[in-house]
Design a protein around this motif. Structure first.
Motif, PDB file in Angstrom:
ATOM      1  N   TRP A  90       6.789   4.592 -12.428  1.00  0.00           N
ATOM      2  CA  TRP A  90       6.412   4.062 -11.121  1.00  0.00           C
ATOM      3  C   TRP A  90       5.446   5.024 -10.431  1.00  0.00           C
ATOM      4  CZ3 TRP A  90       9.232  -0.318  -9.015  1.00  0.00           C
ATOM      5  CH2 TRP A  90      10.267  -0.771  -9.841  1.00  0.00           C
ATOM      6  N   VAL A  91       4.460   4.472  -9.734  1.00  0.00           N
ATOM      7  CA  VAL A  91       3.458   5.281  -9.057  1.00  0.00           C
ATOM      8  C   VAL A  91       3.253   4.727  -7.653  1.00  0.00           C
ATOM      9  CG1 VAL A  91       1.018   5.960  -9.042  1.00  0.00           C
ATOM     10  CG2 VAL A  91       2.298   5.949 -11.196  1.00  0.00           C
ATOM     11  N   SER A  92       2.984   5.618  -6.714  1.00  0.00           N
ATOM     12  CA  SER A  92       2.587   5.218  -5.371  1.00  0.00           C
ATOM     13  C   SER A  92       1.260   5.875  -5.032  1.00  0.00           C
ATOM     14  CB  SER A  92       3.644   5.619  -4.329  1.00  0.00           C
ATOM     15  OG  SER A  92       3.212   5.276  -3.021  1.00  0.00           O
ATOM     16  N   LEU A  93       0.359   5.116  -4.432  1.00  0.00           N
ATOM     17  CA  LEU A  93      -0.930   5.653  -4.001  1.00  0.00           C
ATOM     18  C   LEU A  93      -0.849   6.320  -2.636  1.00  0.00           C
ATOM     19  CD1 LEU A  93      -3.374   2.733  -4.954  1.00  0.00           C
ATOM     20  CD2 LEU A  93      -2.813   4.774  -6.297  1.00  0.00           C
ATOM     21  N   ALA A  94       0.222   6.101  -1.916  1.00  0.00           N
ATOM     22  CA  ALA A  94       0.315   6.569  -0.533  1.00  0.00           C
ATOM     23  C   ALA A  94       0.466   8.086  -0.478  1.00  0.00           C
ATOM     24  CB  ALA A  94       1.488   5.906   0.180  1.00  0.00           C
ATOM     25  N   PRO A  95      -0.206   8.762   0.476  1.00  0.00           N
ATOM     26  CA  PRO A  95       0.020  10.200   0.662  1.00  0.00           C
ATOM     27  C   PRO A  95       1.476  10.512   0.968  1.00  0.00           C
ATOM     28  CG  PRO A  95      -1.929   9.470   1.858  1.00  0.00           C
ATOM     29  CD  PRO A  95      -1.240   8.226   1.375  1.00  0.00           C
TER      30      PRO A  95
ATOM     31  N   ARG B  13      -7.024  14.073  -8.043  1.00  0.00           N
ATOM     32  CA  ARG B  13      -5.951  13.735  -7.101  1.00  0.00           C
ATOM     33  C   ARG B  13      -4.685  13.332  -7.842  1.00  0.00           C
ATOM     34  NH1 ARG B  13      -5.173   8.683  -2.934  1.00  0.00           N
ATOM     35  NH2 ARG B  13      -3.064   9.293  -2.336  1.00  0.00           N
ATOM     36  N   ALA B  14      -3.598  14.074  -7.578  1.00  0.00           N
ATOM     37  CA  ALA B  14      -2.299  13.758  -8.166  1.00  0.00           C
ATOM     38  C   ALA B  14      -1.595  12.710  -7.321  1.00  0.00           C
ATOM     39  CB  ALA B  14      -1.442  15.017  -8.269  1.00  0.00           C
ATOM     40  N   LEU B  15      -0.899  11.783  -7.981  1.00  0.00           N
ATOM     41  CA  LEU B  15      -0.186  10.704  -7.316  1.00  0.00           C
ATOM     42  C   LEU B  15       1.320  10.872  -7.502  1.00  0.00           C
ATOM     43  CD1 LEU B  15      -2.453   7.777  -8.545  1.00  0.00           C
ATOM     44  CD2 LEU B  15      -2.550   8.928  -6.324  1.00  0.00           C
ATOM     45  N   ALA B  16       2.075  10.374  -6.540  1.00  0.00           N
ATOM     46  CA  ALA B  16       3.534  10.405  -6.650  1.00  0.00           C
ATOM     47  C   ALA B  16       3.965   9.533  -7.824  1.00  0.00           C
ATOM     48  CB  ALA B  16       4.151   9.893  -5.352  1.00  0.00           C
ATOM     49  N   VAL B  17       4.877  10.041  -8.634  1.00  0.00           N
ATOM     50  CA  VAL B  17       5.301   9.333  -9.837  1.00  0.00           C
ATOM     51  C   VAL B  17       6.792   9.540 -10.049  1.00  0.00           C
ATOM     52  CG1 VAL B  17       4.662  11.287 -11.315  1.00  0.00           C
ATOM     53  CG2 VAL B  17       4.848   8.989 -12.307  1.00  0.00           C
ATOM     54  N   GLN B  18       7.477   8.495 -10.521  1.00  0.00           N
ATOM     55  CA  GLN B  18       8.892   8.567 -10.863  1.00  0.00           C
ATOM     56  C   GLN B  18       9.148   7.709 -12.096  1.00  0.00           C
ATOM     57  OE1 GLN B  18      12.093   8.315  -8.045  1.00  0.00           O
ATOM     58  NE2 GLN B  18      10.721   8.563  -6.271  1.00  0.00           N
TER      59      GLN B  18
ATOM     60  N   ALA C 157       0.822  -1.214   0.000  1.00  0.00           N
ATOM     61  CA  ALA C 157       0.000   0.000   0.000  1.00  0.00           C
ATOM     62  C   ALA C 157       0.852   1.258   0.000  1.00  0.00           C
ATOM     63  CB  ALA C 157      -0.932  -0.016   1.206  1.00  0.00           C
ATOM     64  N   SER C 158       1.987   1.246   0.683  1.00  0.00           N
ATOM     65  CA  SER C 158       2.835   2.443   0.769  1.00  0.00           C
ATOM     66  C   SER C 158       3.950   2.443  -0.270  1.00  0.00           C
ATOM     67  CB  SER C 158       3.454   2.548   2.165  1.00  0.00           C
ATOM     68  OG  SER C 158       4.339   1.461   2.405  1.00  0.00           O
ATOM     69  N   GLY C 159       4.061   1.375  -1.047  1.00  0.00           N
ATOM     70  CA  GLY C 159       5.204   1.227  -1.934  1.00  0.00           C
ATOM     71  C   GLY C 159       5.017   1.813  -3.321  1.00  0.00           C
ATOM     72  N   TRP C 160       6.047   1.622  -4.128  1.00  0.00           N
ATOM     73  CA  TRP C 160       6.090   2.094  -5.513  1.00  0.00           C
ATOM     74  C   TRP C 160       5.884   0.911  -6.454  1.00  0.00           C
ATOM     75  CZ3 TRP C 160       6.680   7.184  -6.966  1.00  0.00           C
ATOM     76  CH2 TRP C 160       7.047   8.085  -5.954  1.00  0.00           C
ATOM     77  N   HIS C 161       5.098   1.139  -7.515  1.00  0.00           N
ATOM     78  CA  HIS C 161       4.772   0.064  -8.441  1.00  0.00           C
ATOM     79  C   HIS C 161       4.848   0.574  -9.875  1.00  0.00           C
ATOM     80  CE1 HIS C 161       3.236  -2.194  -4.975  1.00  0.00           C
ATOM     81  NE2 HIS C 161       2.676  -1.065  -4.606  1.00  0.00           N
ATOM     82  N   PRO C 162       5.490  -0.180 -10.770  1.00  0.00           N
ATOM     83  CA  PRO C 162       5.504   0.240 -12.178  1.00  0.00           C
ATOM     84  C   PRO C 162       4.132   0.042 -12.804  1.00  0.00           C
ATOM     85  CG  PRO C 162       6.569  -1.891 -11.932  1.00  0.00           C
ATOM     86  CD  PRO C 162       6.269  -1.416 -10.549  1.00  0.00           C
TER      87      PRO C 162
ATOM     88  N   ALA D  47       6.486  12.611 -16.649  1.00  0.00           N
ATOM     89  CA  ALA D  47       5.370  11.700 -16.416  1.00  0.00           C
ATOM     90  C   ALA D  47       4.463  12.259 -15.325  1.00  0.00           C
ATOM     91  CB  ALA D  47       5.888  10.329 -16.019  1.00  0.00           C
ATOM     92  N   VAL D  48       3.156  12.134 -15.541  1.00  0.00           N
ATOM     93  CA  VAL D  48       2.143  12.598 -14.590  1.00  0.00           C
ATOM     94  C   VAL D  48       1.198  11.436 -14.311  1.00  0.00           C
ATOM     95  CG1 VAL D  48       0.242  14.214 -14.187  1.00  0.00           C
ATOM     96  CG2 VAL D  48       2.282  14.968 -15.440  1.00  0.00           C
ATOM     97  N   ALA D  49       0.779  11.308 -13.050  1.00  0.00           N
ATOM     98  CA  ALA D  49      -0.197  10.287 -12.673  1.00  0.00           C
ATOM     99  C   ALA D  49      -1.300  10.942 -11.854  1.00  0.00           C
ATOM    100  CB  ALA D  49       0.475   9.175 -11.878  1.00  0.00           C
ATOM    101  N   LEU D  50      -2.542  10.785 -12.286  1.00  0.00           N
ATOM    102  CA  LEU D  50      -3.709  11.286 -11.568  1.00  0.00           C
ATOM    103  C   LEU D  50      -4.676  10.134 -11.350  1.00  0.00           C
ATOM    104  CD1 LEU D  50      -4.548  14.525 -13.637  1.00  0.00           C
ATOM    105  CD2 LEU D  50      -3.038  14.354 -11.644  1.00  0.00           C
ATOM    106  N   VAL D  51      -5.463  10.212 -10.287  1.00  0.00           N
ATOM    107  CA  VAL D  51      -6.582   9.293 -10.158  1.00  0.00           C
ATOM    108  C   VAL D  51      -7.509   9.540 -11.335  1.00  0.00           C
ATOM    109  CG1 VAL D  51      -8.587   8.673  -8.760  1.00  0.00           C
ATOM    110  CG2 VAL D  51      -6.380   9.093  -7.663  1.00  0.00           C
TER     111      VAL D  51
END
Length: 334
Positions: free
Chosen positions: A112-117, A100-105, A11-16, A46-50
């Motif tokens: 890679w994206v993480s859902l965690a705040p 909602r913007a998500l952390a992305v790398q 849940a707190s991790g990074w996933h491709p 790269a951008v990741a949004l819900v």
């Protein structure tokens, strides 16, 4: 978000979610732990949004990307890289709302994206993913029915190939004594299988020559690796990063790395995919059957056997339970 239903390390991790080359002029829809995500590029980043417009809850991934913003296909509202609404067509005012913007790398050719705040630290990736002295490639694969932790264990499990992959990976009825050294700590685990005799199966003979050692590695929470060594050194390394799309659907990101030799890289790629495709199909069928059975009974009820080196470790670390350093030596017949 429903992160409470997932193991905490996932849940707190990074996933491709995609290969970096997949992000172009169109938005890309993905799913991570049951959450729809839209990926796109803004200013080259790269951008990741819900994937939900906050206006009328239409998927943003069905829209278009223009001038670095994603435009909803329903009313045309535009959202920037931070998810903030920046334009409402036909109106001068812009409401103070945001997707909602998500952390992305971007790393190792993946997005890679993480859902965690507050995401966990970005994982340390195996160096072989970006080794310039070897031939390497990513094998794009679709998601399939499998529970993510079970899929990770499947790749590292030494006991099933005789039955599920006969002659391709292991030869049934021709077991040999193998010394196993297993080590683990809070970061993951490693099993080193020392093989004194040449393998009788097709895949090892074709790609590895005189195999001496097989190493299985687990890097918490969702990376598994198999490395094959011969008398001449490392011959083949398979690294798979497993992304949980839902409780029963997993997308693997598979990377092959081989020692450079006489065969050109394109030919090795073709051969590796051709020979691993039936193995992948066999694994997918069994993992889907496993997931269906667990769903039918309403829960998993696993027993732990003497050859189940990785399963308990994977379950503990994925659920944030610290694992003290351990070292064991065993003998298997493989």
């Amino acid at each position: 978000m429903n992160g409470d239903s997932w193991p905490c390390a996932l849940a707190s991790g990074w996933h491709p979610l995609a290969h970096a080359r997949e992000l172009g002029a169109r938005p890309l829809a993905r799913t991570l732990m049951d959450v729809p995500v839209v990926l796109f590029r803004s200013g080259g980043q790269a951008v990741a949004l819900v994937d939900r417009c906050p206006h009328r809850n239409v998927p943003l991934s069905c829209g278009q990307v223009r001038d670095g913003a994603i435009h909803c296909p329903y009313h045309g509202w535009a959202f920037d890289a931070g998810g903030r609404c920046v334009r409402v067509p036909g109106a001068e005012a812009v409401p103070d709302v945001a997707a909602r913007a998500l952390a992305v790398q971007e790393c190792a050719g993946l997005v890679w994206v993480s859902l965690a705040p507050i995401p966990a630290a970005f994982p340390g990736l195996p160096p072989v993913l970006d080794e310039p002295t070897r031939d390497g490639f990513w094998w794009p694969l679709p998601a399939s029915r499998a529970r993510v932790l079970d899929a990770i264990e499947n790749l590292l499990d030494p006991a099933h190939p005789h039955f599920l992959h006969p002659y391709l990976v292991r030869r049934p009825g021709a077991r040999r004594a193998v010394r196993v050294r297993f080590t683990s700590d809070e970061r993951g685990g490693e099993a080193r299988y020392d093989e004194a005799e040449a393998s009788l199966a097709w895949l090892p003979q074709l790609f590895e020559g005189r195999r001496t050692t097989v190493v299985g590695r687990y890097l918490a929470p969702s990376i598994a690796q198999l490395a094959f060594d011969s008398d001449a050194g490392s011959t083949l390394t398979l690294t798979v990063i497993f992304t949980p799309e839902s409780q029963e659907r997993t997308r693997p990101f598979a990377h092959f790395s081989t020692r450079r030799g006489l065969l050109p890289a394109w030919l090795k790629r073709w051969l590796l995919i051709a020979f691993h495709r039936p193995v992948l199909h066999q694994d997918r069928v069994m993992l889907a059957r496993q997931a269906a059975t667990i769903e039918r009974f309403g829960e998993a009820a696993f027993s732990v056997g003497p050859m189940d080196l990785f399963g308990p470790l994977i379950w503990r670390l994925a659920n944030g339970r610290a694992s003290s350093a351990q070292q064991r030596e065993l003998q298997f017949w493989l």
